[in-house]
Design a protein around this motif. Structure first.
Motif, short mmCIF file in Angstrom:
data_model
loop_
_atom_site.label_atom_id
_atom_site.label_comp_id
_atom_site.label_asym_id
_atom_site.label_seq_id
_atom_site.Cartn_x
_atom_site.Cartn_y
_atom_site.Cartn_z
N GLN A 1 0.83 -1.20 0.00
CA GLN A 1 0.00 0.00 0.00
C GLN A 1 0.87 1.25 0.00
O GLN A 1 0.59 2.21 -0.73
N LEU A 2 1.91 1.26 0.79
CA LEU A 2 2.81 2.41 0.84
C LEU A 2 3.47 2.67 -0.51
O LEU A 2 3.56 3.81 -0.95
N LEU A 3 3.89 1.61 -1.17
CA LEU A 3 4.56 1.76 -2.47
C LEU A 3 3.58 2.17 -3.57
O LEU A 3 3.85 3.10 -4.34
N LEU B 1 13.94 1.65 4.48
CA LEU B 1 14.45 0.99 3.28
C LEU B 1 13.37 0.86 2.21
O LEU B 1 13.66 1.00 1.01
N VAL B 2 12.14 0.61 2.61
CA VAL B 2 11.02 0.55 1.65
C VAL B 2 10.89 1.91 0.96
O VAL B 2 10.81 2.00 -0.27
N GLN B 3 10.87 2.97 1.76
CA GLN B 3 10.73 4.32 1.21
C GLN B 3 11.92 4.65 0.31
O GLN B 3 11.75 5.23 -0.76
N LEU B 4 13.12 4.29 0.73
CA LEU B 4 14.31 4.59 -0.06
C LEU B 4 14.28 3.88 -1.40
O LEU B 4 14.58 4.48 -2.44
N LEU B 5 13.90 2.60 -1.41
CA LEU B 5 13.80 1.88 -2.68
C LEU B 5 12.76 2.52 -3.60
O LEU B 5 12.99 2.69 -4.80
N GLY B 6 11.61 2.89 -3.05
CA GLY B 6 10.59 3.56 -3.86
C GLY B 6 11.10 4.88 -4.41
O GLY B 6 10.91 5.20 -5.59
N PHE B 7 11.79 5.65 -3.58
CA PHE B 7 12.37 6.93 -4.01
C PHE B 7 13.38 6.73 -5.14
O PHE B 7 13.38 7.45 -6.13
N LEU B 8 14.24 5.72 -5.00
CA LEU B 8 15.25 5.45 -6.02
C LEU B 8 14.62 4.99 -7.33
O LEU B 8 15.08 5.35 -8.41
N LEU B 9 13.55 4.20 -7.23
CA LEU B 9 12.86 3.75 -8.44
C LEU B 9 12.23 4.94 -9.18
O LEU B 9 12.34 5.04 -10.41
N VAL B 10 11.59 5.83 -8.46
CA VAL B 10 10.98 7.01 -9.08
C VAL B 10 12.07 7.90 -9.69
O VAL B 10 11.93 8.39 -10.82
N GLY B 11 13.17 8.08 -8.98
CA GLY B 11 14.28 8.87 -9.52
C GLY B 11 14.85 8.28 -10.79
O GLY B 11 15.13 8.99 -11.75
N ARG B 12 14.99 6.96 -10.80
CA ARG B 12 15.50 6.26 -11.99
C ARG B 12 14.53 6.42 -13.16
O ARG B 12 14.94 6.67 -14.29
N TYR B 13 13.24 6.27 -12.87
CA TYR B 13 12.22 6.45 -13.91
C TYR B 13 12.28 7.87 -14.47
O TYR B 13 12.27 8.07 -15.69
N ASN B 14 12.33 8.87 -13.60
CA ASN B 14 12.38 10.27 -14.05
C ASN B 14 13.62 10.55 -14.88
O ASN B 14 13.55 11.24 -15.90
N ILE C 1 19.60 -2.51 -6.91
CA ILE C 1 20.45 -3.29 -6.03
C ILE C 1 21.80 -3.56 -6.69
O ILE C 1 22.86 -3.39 -6.08
N ALA C 2 21.79 -3.97 -7.96
CA ALA C 2 23.02 -4.32 -8.67
C ALA C 2 23.97 -3.13 -8.79
O ALA C 2 25.19 -3.30 -8.76
N GLN C 3 23.42 -1.95 -8.91
CA GLN C 3 24.26 -0.76 -9.04
C GLN C 3 24.59 -0.12 -7.69
O GLN C 3 25.10 0.98 -7.64
N ASN C 4 24.27 -0.82 -6.62
CA ASN C 4 24.57 -0.38 -5.25
C ASN C 4 23.92 0.94 -4.87
O ASN C 4 24.35 1.58 -3.92
N GLU C 5 22.88 1.35 -5.58
CA GLU C 5 22.22 2.62 -5.26
C GLU C 5 21.60 2.59 -3.87
O GLU C 5 21.68 3.57 -3.12
N LEU C 6 20.99 1.46 -3.50
CA LEU C 6 20.38 1.37 -2.18
C LEU C 6 21.44 1.50 -1.09
O LEU C 6 21.26 2.22 -0.12
N PHE C 7 22.56 0.82 -1.28
CA PHE C 7 23.60 0.82 -0.26
C PHE C 7 24.32 2.16 -0.18
O PHE C 7 24.66 2.62 0.90
N GLN C 8 24.51 2.81 -1.31
CA GLN C 8 25.16 4.12 -1.31
C GLN C 8 24.25 5.17 -0.68
O GLN C 8 24.68 5.94 0.17
N ASN C 9 23.00 5.19 -1.10
CA ASN C 9 22.07 6.20 -0.58
C ASN C 9 21.65 5.92 0.85
O ASN C 9 21.27 6.84 1.58
N GLY C 10 21.69 4.68 1.25
CA GLY C 10 21.32 4.31 2.61
C GLY C 10 22.52 4.06 3.51
O GLY C 10 22.39 3.43 4.56
N SER C 11 23.68 4.58 3.13
CA SER C 11 24.91 4.27 3.87
C SER C 11 24.84 4.67 5.33
O SER C 11 25.37 3.97 6.19
#
Length: 165
Positions: A54-56, A85-98, A121-131
């Motif tokens: 629902q959040l996503l 982490l849920v919010q961060l992944l959603g944010f990164l997906l929207v940013g990638r789409y934009n 995940i493969a490009q380490n975006e989650l880990f870099q942004n969530g460091s």
């Protein structure tokens, strides 16, 4: 901090939400930050699968991007519903789409798929942004009971999870 404390104490129509690794109890131990002593803690735990979906999928009524069910399940499986982490992944997906749609001019459907999540995940975006989050978890695991970091090292080898059976 004094200005924020004044807002909290003087206006019942203003609310702040603080999220992080430290509890309000830990924050109030800092004598020089009396702001935290005047707030009421509301514990937010991990989200269940349905709430994560629902959040996503429905952050706002005018949100026009769609998640395939499998993509939402993948996000839940990766985060186990940890809200940040849920919010961060959603944010990164929207940013990638934009970026792909508006900056690179690539036509694409407004649908997030498992491949989109896996690309983050493969490009380490989650880990870099969530460091900061991951560093904080690691540091907390190094406190109190010994061996917690060793347990995390062992669990890290099981990217798809592991059973205790």
């Amino acid at each position: 901090m004094a200005v924020l404390r004044g807002f909290v104490q003087m206006s019942p129509k203003i609310a702040f939400a603080f999220a992080g690794l430290h509890t309000l109890e830990e924050m109030t131990e800092d004598y020089f930050q009396p702001f935290f002593a005047s707030v009421i803690p509301i514990r937010v735990g991990f989200l269940n699968r349905a709430t994560t979906r629902q959040l996503l999928a429905n952050p706002k009524p005018e949100f026009l991007l769609i998640y395939e069910a499998e993509a939402m399940d993948r996000i839940y499986d990766l985060t186990f519903g940890q809200p940040y982490l849920v919010q961060l992944l959603g944010f990164l997906l929207v940013g990638r789409y934009n970026e792909e749609t508006f900056e690179e001019g690539k036509p694409r459907e407004p649908v997030f798929k498992v491949a989109d999540v896996d690309a983050i995940i493969a490009q380490n975006e989650l880990f870099q942004n969530g460091s900061y989050y991951f560093t904080g978890v690691w540091q907390q695991a190094g406190q109190d009971a010994s061996g917690q970091q060793d347990i995390l090292k062992v669990l890290a080898k099981y990217s798809e999870g592991c059973s205790y059976l």
